[in-house]
Scaffold this motif. Structure first.
Motif, mmCIF file in Angstrom:
data_model
loop_
_atom_site.group_PDB
_atom_site.id
_atom_site.type_symbol
_atom_site.label_atom_id
_atom_site.label_comp_id
_atom_site.label_asym_id
_atom_site.label_seq_id
_atom_site.Cartn_x
_atom_site.Cartn_y
_atom_site.Cartn_z
ATOM 1 N N PHE A 196 -7.196 -2.192 6.423
ATOM 2 C CA PHE A 196 -6.571 -3.102 5.462
ATOM 3 C C PHE A 196 -7.586 -3.527 4.411
ATOM 4 O O PHE A 196 -8.804 -3.422 4.619
ATOM 5 C CB PHE A 196 -5.942 -4.321 6.148
ATOM 6 N N ILE A 211 -2.421 2.904 -2.953
ATOM 7 C CA ILE A 211 -2.029 1.959 -1.901
ATOM 8 C C ILE A 211 -0.659 2.327 -1.344
ATOM 9 O O ILE A 211 -0.437 2.325 -0.130
ATOM 10 C CB ILE A 211 -2.042 0.521 -2.458
ATOM 11 N N GLU A 212 0.259 2.680 -2.225
ATOM 12 C CA GLU A 212 1.596 3.063 -1.779
ATOM 13 C C GLU A 212 1.548 4.349 -0.963
ATOM 14 O O GLU A 212 2.204 4.456 0.096
ATOM 15 C CB GLU A 212 2.518 3.240 -2.974
ATOM 16 N N SER A 214 -0.915 5.567 0.770
ATOM 17 C CA SER A 214 -1.636 5.399 2.041
ATOM 18 C C SER A 214 -1.022 4.324 2.925
ATOM 19 O O SER A 214 -1.326 4.261 4.121
ATOM 20 C CB SER A 214 -3.096 5.043 1.770
ATOM 21 N N GLU A 215 -0.179 3.468 2.333
ATOM 22 C CA GLU A 215 0.449 2.357 3.059
ATOM 23 C C GLU A 215 -0.579 1.437 3.707
ATOM 24 O O GLU A 215 -0.362 0.871 4.781
ATOM 25 C CB GLU A 215 1.441 2.872 4.107
ATOM 26 N N ILE A 216 -1.721 1.275 3.048
ATOM 27 C CA ILE A 216 -2.757 0.388 3.569
ATOM 28 C C ILE A 216 -2.328 -1.060 3.349
ATOM 29 O O ILE A 216 -2.039 -1.460 2.214
ATOM 30 C CB ILE A 216 -4.108 0.659 2.879
ATOM 31 N N PRO A 217 -2.275 -1.878 4.393
ATOM 32 C CA PRO A 217 -1.885 -3.286 4.231
ATOM 33 C C PRO A 217 -2.932 -4.076 3.446
ATOM 34 O O PRO A 217 -4.099 -3.681 3.359
ATOM 35 C CB PRO A 217 -1.782 -3.799 5.673
ATOM 36 N N ARG A 241 4.989 -1.970 -2.407
ATOM 37 C CA ARG A 241 4.285 -0.754 -2.015
ATOM 38 C C ARG A 241 3.756 -0.752 -0.581
ATOM 39 O O ARG A 241 3.543 0.305 -0.006
ATOM 40 C CB ARG A 241 3.120 -0.506 -2.982
ATOM 41 N N THR A 242 3.544 -1.946 -0.017
ATOM 42 C CA THR A 242 2.908 -1.975 1.299
ATOM 43 C C THR A 242 3.146 -3.315 1.974
ATOM 44 O O THR A 242 3.783 -4.211 1.426
ATOM 45 C CB THR A 242 1.396 -1.700 1.167
ATOM 46 N N THR A 243 2.605 -3.455 3.173
ATOM 47 C CA THR A 243 2.641 -4.721 3.906
ATOM 48 C C THR A 243 1.613 -5.676 3.305
ATOM 49 O O THR A 243 0.447 -5.307 3.133
ATOM 50 C CB THR A 243 2.308 -4.482 5.395
ATOM 51 N N ASN A 283 3.545 -10.225 9.131
ATOM 52 C CA ASN A 283 2.709 -9.230 8.457
ATOM 53 C C ASN A 283 1.247 -9.310 8.885
ATOM 54 O O ASN A 283 0.581 -8.283 9.044
ATOM 55 C CB ASN A 283 2.857 -9.357 6.942
#
Length: 337
Positions: A196, A211-212, A214-217, A241-243, A283
């Motif tokens: 993260f 970021i979207e 890789s879905e990195i929070p 895009r992500t958490t 989250n």
């Protein structure tokens, strides 16, 4: 154990009148029926980014820049920490943790200065309290091995490749500050494939795309960012895009109150109250891999109980909005941790 009232149930915090059934620290059922209690039952908070160590220096450094305040190794915070005895640091941290626990925080993700000794000092401060530190050690691989992972200052400060590799090999969590003062360290941080990011105040389109993909929070800290003058993170863009989770950052700069962080975020952004509450609960739990932050069967019974008939909350017409934008420490009647 039964906890009665208006329950903010499930991932969407749907208000349900009834009771939460708790057995051996786990939610086993939500019973929907009429009850006499005016309480509001919420998931306890997960504070997604803290620096508890600088509890020794609350409101120090007025007028200093971000770098002058907290940049390693010689920012004001680091100089004050070096001058303070271990006993005083432990006591100051414990008092902050007691405040956090009393205001409904069940867990927090801490970037812990001081190497291995810093990790042990925080664990000592948390002994016998019902609040769970998720500790990311700093400065050395040994600190990571003694903790739940590694918390890096920023990719412009050092090459954290060795620490990232060791953390991954250990199966632990790697977090890193990025994009706090400017965008220059976001790509290098993303190149490390962290678990993260923290802050991300200044992302450019290329960063948002990465970021979207890789879905990195991301843990955002809006009050801290305004105190240090770096601006507000684009929370809506990040949420698309992500958490995104909510943290309070340095105790030196802000009280570790999730109530204040939620209100601030809700009133200064276009993020809905439900999204803000999710950022303050589920989250952060997801980033740390914790089974909490949602009131539903099978989850850890980490609950915050508010007095819905307090002078502050009586007459509310929207329970979730009232919890996020107006509730505070004086409304807390119980914390089940």
């Amino acid at each position: 154990m039964l906890v009665e009232g208006t329950i903010l149930s499930g991932p969407n915090f749907e208000p349900v009148e009834g009771r939460v059934v708790v057995e051996d620290g786990t939610i086993t059922a939500i019973e929907e029926e009429s009850v006499s209690s005016s309480n509001i039952v919420c998931p306890a908070f997960v504070n997604a980014h803290t620096h508890i160590g600088d509890s020794i220096a609350k409101e120090a450094g007025a007028g200093l820049s971000l770098e002058e305040l907290v940049a390693p190794p010689d920012g004001l915070k680091h100089r004050l920490l070096r001058k303070t005895s271990r006993a005083k640091k432990v006591e100051a941290m414990r008092r902050s943790l007691e405040f956090m626990q009393s205001t409904g925080t069940a867990s927090f993700l801490e970037f812990r200065e001081g190497g291995v000794e810093g990790v042990f000092a925080l664990r000592e401060a948390a002994e016998s309290l019902d609040i769970d530190p998720f500790i990311l050690g700093r400065e050395t691989v040994d600190a990571m091995e003694a903790a739940d992972g590694f918390g890096a200052s920023g990719a412009n400060d050092a090459d954290f490749g060795r620490e990232r590799t060791a953390t991954k090999r250990a199966g632990k969590t790697f977090g890193i500050h990025a994009g706090e003062a400017d965008p220059s360290d976001i790509n290098p941080a993303l190149d490390l494939s962290p678990d993260f990011l923290v802050h991300v105040v200044h992302p450019e389109p290329i960063h948002l795309d990465r970021i979207e993909d890789s879905e990195i929070p991301i843990a955002v800290c809006p009050r801290s960012n305004l105190v240090t003058g770096v601006g507000m993170p684009p929370i809506r863009d990040l949420l698309e895009r992500t958490t995104v989770a909510l943290g309070t950052d340095n105790v030196m700069l802000n009280s570790p109150s999730m109530f204040r962080e939620m209100e601030f975020t809700a009133k200064l952004t276009d993020v809905s109250p439900r999204e803000v509450l999710r950022m303050a609960t589920r989250n952060g739990a997801r980033i740390a891999g914790l089974n909490r932050g949602v009131i539903e069967p099978g989850r850890d019974a980490k609950l915050l109980v508010l007095d819905g008939d307090s002078d502050n909350l009586a007459g509310n017409r929207d329970v979730v909005r009232s919890v996020v934008r107006r509730a505070g420490a004086s409304d807390v009647t119980d914390v089940v941790l």
